[in-house]
Each structure stands twice: as structure tokens, then as C-alpha cells.
Scaffold this motif. Structure first.
Motif, PDB file in Angstrom:
ATOM      1  N   PHE A  85       0.831  -1.210   0.000  1.00  0.00           N
ATOM      2  CA  PHE A  85       0.000   0.000   0.000  1.00  0.00           C
ATOM      3  C   PHE A  85       0.867   1.262   0.000  1.00  0.00           C
ATOM      4  CE2 PHE A  85      -3.114  -3.018   2.063  1.00  0.00           C
ATOM      5  CZ  PHE A  85      -3.895  -3.155   0.923  1.00  0.00           C
ATOM      6  N   PHE A  86       2.023   1.190   0.648  1.00  0.00           N
ATOM      7  CA  PHE A  86       2.987   2.288   0.589  1.00  0.00           C
ATOM      8  C   PHE A  86       3.468   2.487  -0.849  1.00  0.00           C
ATOM      9  CE2 PHE A  86       7.576   3.290   0.501  1.00  0.00           C
ATOM     10  CZ  PHE A  86       7.594   4.527   1.133  1.00  0.00           C
ATOM     11  N   GLY A  87       3.892   1.406  -1.480  1.00  0.00           N
ATOM     12  CA  GLY A  87       4.406   1.498  -2.842  1.00  0.00           C
ATOM     13  C   GLY A  87       3.349   1.929  -3.842  1.00  0.00           C
ATOM     14  N   ARG A  88       2.128   1.465  -3.640  1.00  0.00           N
ATOM     15  CA  ARG A  88       1.036   1.851  -4.546  1.00  0.00           C
ATOM     16  C   ARG A  88       0.807   3.357  -4.508  1.00  0.00           C
ATOM     17  NH1 ARG A  88      -4.894  -0.657  -3.516  1.00  0.00           N
ATOM     18  NH2 ARG A  88      -4.815   0.834  -1.776  1.00  0.00           N
ATOM     19  N   ASP A 142      17.897  12.721  11.693  1.00  0.00           N
ATOM     20  CA  ASP A 142      17.640  13.421  10.438  1.00  0.00           C
ATOM     21  C   ASP A 142      16.976  12.509   9.405  1.00  0.00           C
ATOM     22  OD1 ASP A 142      17.953  15.743   8.688  1.00  0.00           O
ATOM     23  OD2 ASP A 142      19.391  14.494   7.599  1.00  0.00           O
ATOM     24  N   HIS A 143      16.055  13.095   8.629  1.00  0.00           N
ATOM     25  CA  HIS A 143      15.394  12.421   7.503  1.00  0.00           C
ATOM     26  C   HIS A 143      14.658  11.155   7.954  1.00  0.00           C
ATOM     27  CE1 HIS A 143      15.680  11.441   2.894  1.00  0.00           C
ATOM     28  NE2 HIS A 143      14.431  11.561   3.336  1.00  0.00           N
ATOM     29  N   THR A 144      13.892  11.290   9.026  1.00  0.00           N
ATOM     30  CA  THR A 144      13.036  10.203   9.502  1.00  0.00           C
ATOM     31  C   THR A 144      11.618  10.723   9.674  1.00  0.00           C
ATOM     32  OG1 THR A 144      13.495  10.671  11.842  1.00  0.00           O
ATOM     33  CG2 THR A 144      14.937   9.082  10.728  1.00  0.00           C
ATOM     34  N   GLY A 145      10.679   9.815   9.861  1.00  0.00           N
ATOM     35  CA  GLY A 145       9.295  10.181  10.096  1.00  0.00           C
ATOM     36  C   GLY A 145       8.560   9.023  10.742  1.00  0.00           C
ATOM     37  N   MET A 146       7.370   9.297  11.253  1.00  0.00           N
ATOM     38  CA  MET A 146       6.623   8.291  12.004  1.00  0.00           C
ATOM     39  C   MET A 146       5.139   8.362  11.670  1.00  0.00           C
ATOM     40  SD  MET A 146       6.448   7.888  16.158  1.00  0.00           S
ATOM     41  CE  MET A 146       5.536   9.442  16.391  1.00  0.00           C
ATOM     42  N   ALA A 147       4.587   7.230  11.269  1.00  0.00           N
ATOM     43  CA  ALA A 147       3.150   7.133  11.018  1.00  0.00           C
ATOM     44  C   ALA A 147       2.448   6.785  12.325  1.00  0.00           C
ATOM     45  CB  ALA A 147       2.870   6.066   9.968  1.00  0.00           C
ATOM     46  N   VAL A 148       1.541   7.641  12.760  1.00  0.00           N
ATOM     47  CA  VAL A 148       0.787   7.422  13.998  1.00  0.00           C
ATOM     48  C   VAL A 148      -0.490   6.661  13.659  1.00  0.00           C
ATOM     49  CG1 VAL A 148      -0.408   8.555  15.915  1.00  0.00           C
ATOM     50  CG2 VAL A 148       1.740   9.508  15.027  1.00  0.00           C
ATOM     51  N   ARG A 183      -6.100  -5.177  10.923  1.00  0.00           N
ATOM     52  CA  ARG A 183      -6.184  -5.532   9.504  1.00  0.00           C
ATOM     53  C   ARG A 183      -6.110  -4.327   8.570  1.00  0.00           C
ATOM     54  NH1 ARG A 183      -5.886  -9.627  12.323  1.00  0.00           N
ATOM     55  NH2 ARG A 183      -6.771 -11.649  11.754  1.00  0.00           N
ATOM     56  N   ASN A 184      -6.366  -3.149   9.086  1.00  0.00           N
ATOM     57  CA  ASN A 184      -6.302  -1.949   8.248  1.00  0.00           C
ATOM     58  C   ASN A 184      -4.843  -1.590   7.984  1.00  0.00           C
ATOM     59  OD1 ASN A 184      -6.299   0.570   7.061  1.00  0.00           O
ATOM     60  ND2 ASN A 184      -7.589   1.555   8.595  1.00  0.00           N
ATOM     61  N   ASP A 206      -0.414   4.267   3.641  1.00  0.00           N
ATOM     62  CA  ASP A 206      -0.672   5.616   3.139  1.00  0.00           C
ATOM     63  C   ASP A 206      -0.017   6.671   4.024  1.00  0.00           C
ATOM     64  OD1 ASP A 206      -2.248   6.991   0.983  1.00  0.00           O
ATOM     65  OD2 ASP A 206      -3.062   8.032   2.734  1.00  0.00           O
ATOM     66  N   ARG A 207      -0.071   6.482   5.340  1.00  0.00           N
ATOM     67  CA  ARG A 207       0.525   7.464   6.249  1.00  0.00           C
ATOM     68  C   ARG A 207       2.052   7.449   6.169  1.00  0.00           C
ATOM     69  NH1 ARG A 207      -3.685   6.865  11.470  1.00  0.00           N
ATOM     70  NH2 ARG A 207      -5.514   7.569  10.279  1.00  0.00           N
ATOM     71  N   LEU A 208       2.630   6.281   5.942  1.00  0.00           N
ATOM     72  CA  LEU A 208       4.076   6.232   5.700  1.00  0.00           C
ATOM     73  C   LEU A 208       4.425   6.968   4.409  1.00  0.00           C
ATOM     74  CD1 LEU A 208       4.773   2.508   6.647  1.00  0.00           C
ATOM     75  CD2 LEU A 208       5.735   4.498   7.820  1.00  0.00           C
ATOM     76  N   ALA A 209       3.593   6.780   3.391  1.00  0.00           N
ATOM     77  CA  ALA A 209       3.839   7.443   2.109  1.00  0.00           C
ATOM     78  C   ALA A 209       3.727   8.958   2.229  1.00  0.00           C
ATOM     79  CB  ALA A 209       2.868   6.921   1.053  1.00  0.00           C
ATOM     80  N   GLN A 210       2.844   9.439   3.119  1.00  0.00           N
ATOM     81  CA  GLN A 210       2.739  10.888   3.337  1.00  0.00           C
ATOM     82  C   GLN A 210       4.102  11.462   3.727  1.00  0.00           C
ATOM     83  OE1 GLN A 210      -0.861  11.795   2.243  1.00  0.00           O
ATOM     84  NE2 GLN A 210      -0.475  13.165   3.960  1.00  0.00           N
ATOM     85  N   TRP A 211       4.788  10.751   4.632  1.00  0.00           N
ATOM     86  CA  TRP A 211       6.110  11.202   5.063  1.00  0.00           C
ATOM     87  C   TRP A 211       7.103  11.180   3.908  1.00  0.00           C
ATOM     88  CZ3 TRP A 211       8.065  13.856   8.853  1.00  0.00           C
ATOM     89  CH2 TRP A 211       7.407  13.919  10.081  1.00  0.00           C
TER      90      TRP A 211
END
Length: 486
Positions: free
Chosen positions: A180-183, A331-337, A350-351, A357-362
């Protein structure tokens, strides 16, 4: 008769020697190179393998040809000049005593997807898994998965795995979060995407860190000394420091990659500050392997188990999440909550769509410099005591703060007359009370009739902060936090 026997032995030995020499001399490529792969764009591209020591190797891709000589151990490596994204399949040709052709090679963005079971969780097991699998016809997304769960006390040079085109018959067993990140990346960037999956359910963070990584962090010296003592005969398992790295990550290096996504922590759930140090070691060690500027984005652990009504919180994974948040100083990191999409009764929510998608936002915001994209929900920045109340300020307010509600895969909805929940406040006596919290512009004001002179606030600081509902208008949840250090 004796003469014939001697001739037979001599001939057999000669044939064996020739076969052995041929096998040893055969040019081979590293495991990560196979048909249908993706090479990283806009970066120098290492291509490596093995041959007879001293053998001359020629590597040709497009209009480039690079040469190398196999060293005394038979290892060779060339470096292709940076390439631009290309969705047309090309050939990578490696020539020495034999010739290898890698077909249908695309050029785009490559990411490694790693962690324990929530990263390993397959597309077919995600929410709407059957429909997602059936719709996964993406010829410009390519998947490489390191199969099996293997360990080694010393670094291995090879591992199993093969690249596959993303199709309904190949994606079902691949990491759902990774897919889902790659998509999302492919949809937004319009370039080929290569996803490299290497995962193992139930594992701690230590086995994924290289020996060098432990040496980078003084607080981890004891583990560094332990790993330094390994020999090829040392018995290791899935919980041994560096053991998974040696077998399932090191063989992929130095493949050029843009970034990494990481979903792990449940097996280190009782930790706090120590997990922060281990995250530093993990990030630094993988940047040494793949790219000194490797983007690194992780998932903060989801809400899990039954909620507590103790306003002090601090139970379960509260301190682990705090360590994950603290690691954002790298530096250059992020976190999906994802404290709003977990399941109280299941450690494997399961979601996975919202997680990817939230990882991709970063990645889109920071790695690909799409500044118009808000990468995260509100992250605590500072507090100001105003008499009987405390005013909280945040980063990543986006279009503004809201009381929100998230249901399943549906977008977050604003609750117009809603009340903020899961805020607690305390005075110098360190006694915590549930608080009234209201949005005031881009800040939140917190108070309680039970605390006349407040000094600290906590938000969603528990294993399952059910009801936590501070979001930004982009629909992303605020991360748990506390302003005290008690």
C-alpha cells in the motif's frame, strides 16, 4: 590392466578438476539481481557478484559499460552512473567467462520494507484482502521478498529471493503495508517502484541491527561486545543481536535504495529510552549499507488491549511509543501514527491501507520534497502555563486542529461539536486528573477544576488510548505525548 586403471583415475581426476574450475570460474550476480527488477534512479548503482579471482568483468546497461576485476576472493563490483526513471524494460548484461542477461529491468524508486509480523502481514490478510489482491495489477510495481526466516552469526553474501511483477497472482503473500505504501508512491510519482521485503514476525529490533550499528551508540556497548565475540560456530537464533541482519539484510547490500519503512516494536514493548538508542543504531547501520541519506520511516505502535481509565497512563506500550517519537530527532526520519486504527483484541490490525498511506505521506513530503503534503498529525512542540490552564502548541497542524472520528477505511470526519478526550493534567503533586481540553486556533488549552496550579499534561499516554480524537484537518491523528519527565 594396471595401466588402464591408472589412465582411468587420471582421466577422472582431470575431468573433475575441469568441472570444479568451471564451476568456480562461473560469473555470478548477487541475489538481488534478477529479471523484472527495479534499479534506483538518480543515484550511482552498484552491481556486484563473484567470478574467478583476477577475471575481467564487463557490465553493460543501456549505453553504459563498466569494467571490474574480481579480487582475490572472487568478488567484483562496478558502479553504473546515475540513471533517469524509465518504465521500459531493458537488459543488464554481465560478461566474463560466461554471459548473464537480466531482462525487463526498470528504473525508478526502490524501498526496503522490514520489521516483524505487522510488516510481514500479507495483502491477502488485510482489510478487503481478496478485493485488494484481485485489483493489484501494477506492472510498474515490482516485488522482491526474502523468503524464510534465517539467521547467521556472521554476515552472509547471498540469500534467496526473486523479483516479480506486481499482479494478483504475486502480490497476495507480499507485505500489505509495503504494497500500500508502494502503490501510493507509484500513483503520485508516476515512476516504477521496487519494494524489497525482509520480515520476520515476533522478532525484536536487535537482530536487525548490524554489528557496526551497535558500535555507533555508546549506550549499546554491551551488545556490541556480545556481537563482536561471534564466530562462524556461534549458535544464534531469531532473538540474537545481528543474527537476522547477517542472513536477511546484509546479502542485499550495497544495493542502491531511496529509503526504508519499518514496522516493529511489539516484541520490545516493555522498553522506553533503550528502544530510542536501538533505533539510532538501526538507522545508522542501514544507511551505511544502502544510502547515507536513506529516508527512514517507521510506524508507531497501534492502540491495543482494553483501555485504562487511569489518567496517569504510562501502561503497556506508552513508553515505547514515546521512544519512537523521540527518535524523530534523527535526520530524515518520520513516524506514522496509528493509535486510531488498532484493534483492542488483536495485535495485528487488519487496516494496513491507512498504515501504508501514512508512511507514504512522510516519504512524499520529506524524501520527495512535496511540501504541500502534510506528513503527519499534530506533534507536541511546547507548553505554556497560563494560570490555571496550560496551552499546548504543535507541529504539523496543517489546515487546523479538529476533533475527529475515524471509522474503518473511511476518511477521518470532523466532529463539529465534539469534545477532546484523553487529556490529563497534574500539578506539582504529580497527581493526574482527566482534563477539559479545547481547541483555540492552532493550540489546545487544557485545565481541570481539580488542579489549581497545573505544571504538566499527558495525552493518549496509555496502551490503548481509546477515544483519543485530536487530529488535523488532513485527517491525521496527533501522536501521544507527555510534557513531564516523571
Amino acid at each position: 590392466m594396471l595401466y588402464r586403471y591408472r589412465m582411468f583415475v587420471f582421466t577422472a581426476a582431470l575431468v573433475f578438476a575441469c568441472v570444479a574450475t568451471t564451476l568456480h570460474a562461473e560469473v555470478k550476480l548477487a541475489s538481488i539481481f534478477s529479471d523484472s527488477m527495479v534499479l534506483q534512479q538518480q543515484m550511482p548503482i552498484p552491481v556486484w557478484g563473484w567470478a574467478e579471482p583476477g577475471e575481467q568483468i564487463r557490465v553493460t546497461f543501456g549505453e553504459q559499460t563498466q569494467q571490474a576485476t574480481a579480487d582475490d576472493n572472487g568478488r567484483w563490483k562496478v558502479q553504473l552512473e546515475p540513471l533517469q526513471a524509465n518504465a521500459e524494460g531493458q537488459k543488464l548484461v554481465v560478461a566474463g567467462s560466461n554471459t548473464l542477461e537480466v531482462k525487463d529491468v526498470l528504473i525508478g524508486e526502490v524501498w526496503i520494507c522490514s520489521g516483524q509480523s505487522n510488516m510481514e502481514w500479507a495483502v491477502k490478510g488485510a482489510t478487503n484482502g481478496a478485493q485488494e489482491t484481485a485489483a493489484a495489477d501494477h506492472p510498474e510495481i515490482r516485488l522482491f521478498n526474502v523468503p524464510g526466516h534465517t539467521t547467521s552469526p556472521v554476515a552472509k553474501e547471498t540469500c534467496p529471493g526473486v523479483w516479480q511483477v506486481c499482479k494478483p497472482n504475486t502480490v497476495g503473500g507480499f507485505s500489505a503495508v509495503g504494497y500500500f505504501f508502494g502503490r501510493r508512491l507509484q500513483n503520485d510519482l508516476k515512476v516504477p517502484i521496487g519494494l524489497v521485503g525482509t520480515n520476520w514476525g515476533g522478532t525484536r529490533i536487535e537482530p536487525w541491527i548490524s554489528p557496526a550499528g551497535f558500535h555507533h551508540v555508546p549506550e549499546l556497548k554491551a551488545i556490541a561486545d556480545q556481537v563482536d565475540a561471534y564466530t562462524a560456530e556461534t549458535k544464534v537464533g531469531g532473538s540474537s543481536p545481528s543474527a537476522i541482519y547477517n542472513a536477511m539484510v546484509h546479502p542485499l547490500a550495497p544495493f542502491a535504495m531511496r529509503g526504508a519503512i519499518w514496522y516493529q516494536g511489539e516484541s520490545n514493548g516493555g522498553e522506553g529510552e533503550s528502544y530510542y538508542h536501538k533505533t539510532q543504531a538501526l538507522v545508522s547501520s542501514w544507511r551505511e549499507l544502502f544510502n547515507p541519506n536513506l529516508g527512514f520511516y517507521w510506524v508507531q505502535l497501534a492502540n491495543f488491549k482494553q483501555p485504562t481509565e487511569d489518567p496517569a497512563g504510562g501502561d503497556g506500550w506508552a513508553k515505547l511509543r514515546e521512544a519512537q517519537t523521540k527518535a524523530l530527532d534523527i535526520d530524515h526520519t518520520g513516524m506514522a501514527v496509528i493509535i486510531d486504527i488498532g484493534e483492542a483484541g488483536d495485535i495485528h490490525p487488519r487496516n494496513k491501507q491507512d498504515v501504508g498511506d501514512r508512511l507514504a505521506q512522510w516519504a512524499l513530503h520529506q524524501t520527495y520534497e512535496k511540501q504541500q503534503i502534510v506528513p503527519a498529525g499534530p506533534l507536541f512542540k511546547s507548553q505554556e502555563i497560563e494560570g490555571a490552564s496550560i496551552r499546548l502548541s504543535f507541529d504539523y497542524v496543517g489546515g487546523g486542529l479538529i476533533v475527529g472520528k475515524k471509522e474503518g477505511l473511511q476518511p477521518t470526519e470532523e466532529v463539529k461539536q465534539g469534545k477532546l478526550e484523553r487529556f490529563a493534567i497534574a500539578g506539582a503533586d504529580k497527581q493526574w486528573h482527566w482534563a477539559d481540553a479545547t481547541i483555540d486556533g492552532d493550540s489546545v488549552v487544557v485545565k481541570s477544576a481539580a488542579v489549581a496550579e497545573p505544571v504538566a499534561v499527558r495525552y493518549a499516554y496509555s496502551m490503548n488510548p481509546e477515544g483519543a480524537n485530536l487530529y488535523n484537518k488532513e485527517g491525521l491523528p496527533a501522536s501521544p505525548f507527555r510534557t513531564d519527565a516523571w
